[in-house]
Design a protein around this motif. Structure first.
Motif, PDB file in Angstrom:
ATOM      1  N   THR A 155       0.695  -1.263   0.085  1.00 20.05           N
ATOM      2  CA  THR A 155      -0.032   0.108  -0.170  1.00 20.05           C
ATOM      3  C   THR A 155       0.872   1.237  -0.077  1.00 20.05           C
ATOM      4  O   THR A 155       0.533   2.127  -0.621  1.00 20.05           O
ATOM      5  N   GLN A 193       2.422   1.796  -3.587  1.00 13.79           N
ATOM      6  CA  GLN A 193       1.388   2.418  -4.398  1.00 13.79           C
ATOM      7  C   GLN A 193       0.939   3.773  -4.277  1.00 13.79           C
ATOM      8  O   GLN A 193       0.769   4.332  -5.046  1.00 13.79           O
ATOM      9  N   LEU A 243      -5.314  -2.421  -6.355  1.00 11.21           N
ATOM     10  CA  LEU A 243      -5.625  -2.848  -5.297  1.00 11.21           C
ATOM     11  C   LEU A 243      -4.774  -4.354  -5.200  1.00 11.21           C
ATOM     12  O   LEU A 243      -4.889  -4.891  -4.010  1.00 11.21           O
ATOM     13  N   VAL A 290      -3.030  -5.496  -1.419  1.00 12.17           N
ATOM     14  CA  VAL A 290      -4.193  -6.120  -0.572  1.00 12.17           C
ATOM     15  C   VAL A 290      -4.550  -7.636  -1.200  1.00 12.17           C
ATOM     16  O   VAL A 290      -4.713  -8.399  -0.449  1.00 12.17           O
TER      17      VAL A 290
END
Length: 254
Positions: free
Chosen positions: A21, A24, A97, A100
């Protein structure tokens, strides 16, 4: 990355989610050095050679390839090759995403895994050899995908465009203001790639140093030439995957 044998399930899942995360949101180049440093400190070679319970590592390994193919590579390629612009945007949103999605796809494997009883050192080495098939499938698949992608970029680039101009920032003018959004993104990705891949290769170098100090036959001259040759031929991603696989091959023989 391989989890330390003592890692608990929560950290095994949360670490890549939190790190991915951050990659990103802020760029992998900013956090990759820290991530590799943490991984190196938490997973010394001694823990891999002497740990009794290998179920965590092998569970992570068995789930890494299918989870990455489904959660990362599928939306990546669909992002470029989907038939309509709208579907490409949808796949791009799904791709965002992946930090995750990939660890969560690995979670069922971790939940269903049963801890193995302590094994004698000889049995532990034999177990690592038996699992080399899964390791080879993983690193050869990653190397093949990355290498083919690199070759596609090389041969589909516009005439007169060098790979250096695509992947590397120029030596001059790097502090000049960008003229467009696309130019700014291109420059950001170039530095992002250099910092992240450099961190990865430093991590690999430290891992090979561990092997050499533990008695493995490692030639720095041959290793460096092999990595440089693979980087020029099939790209840094494939070179990294092959070097990681080579490290695992040497580790299995110890």
């Amino acid at each position: 990355m391989q989890p330390c044998p003592g890692d608990d399930a929560n950290f095994w899942i949360l670490r890549p989610i939190l790190a991915g995360t951050a990659f990103q949101l802020k760029g992998i180049g900013k956090f990759a050095p820290l991530y590799y440093a943490i991984e190196y400190i938490r997973s010394p070679l001694s823990s891999m050679l002497h740990a009794d319970n290998k179920s965590m590592k092998m569970t992570a390994l068995a789930s890494l390839l299918p989870a990455t193919l489904a959660g990362y590579y599928l939306p990546t390629f669909a992002n470029f090759f989907a038939s309509t612009l709208e579907s490409r945007r949808s796949w791009n949103a799904a791709w965002q995403l992946f930090p995750v999605v990939v660890p969560l796809l690995q979670l069922p494997f971790r939940i269903m895994a049963k801890p193995q009883p302590p094994a004698a050192p000889k049995e532990s080495k034999e177990q690592r050899r038996n699992n080399m098939f899964a390791i080879r499938c993983t690193y050869t698949t990653f190397a093949a995908i990355s290498g083919l992608s690199f070759l596609y970029a090389r041969f589909s680039a516009p005439a007169g465009t060098s790979l250096a101009s695509i992947f590397l920032p120029g030596l001059h003018g790097h502090t000049d203001a960008v003229g467009s959004f696309s130019q700014g993104i291109a420059r950001f990705l170039q530095y992002d790639q250099i910092l992240s891949m450099a961190s990865g290769f430093v991590w690999l170098g430290l891992r090979f140093r561990e092997l050499k100090q533990s008695g493995a036959q490692v030639s720095w001259w041959k290793s460096t030439c092999a990595v440089l040759g693979a980087t020029v031929t099939v790209g840094p991603g494939a070179a990294f995957a092959l070097a990681w696989g080579w490290r695992e091959e040497l580790l299995a023989r110890m």
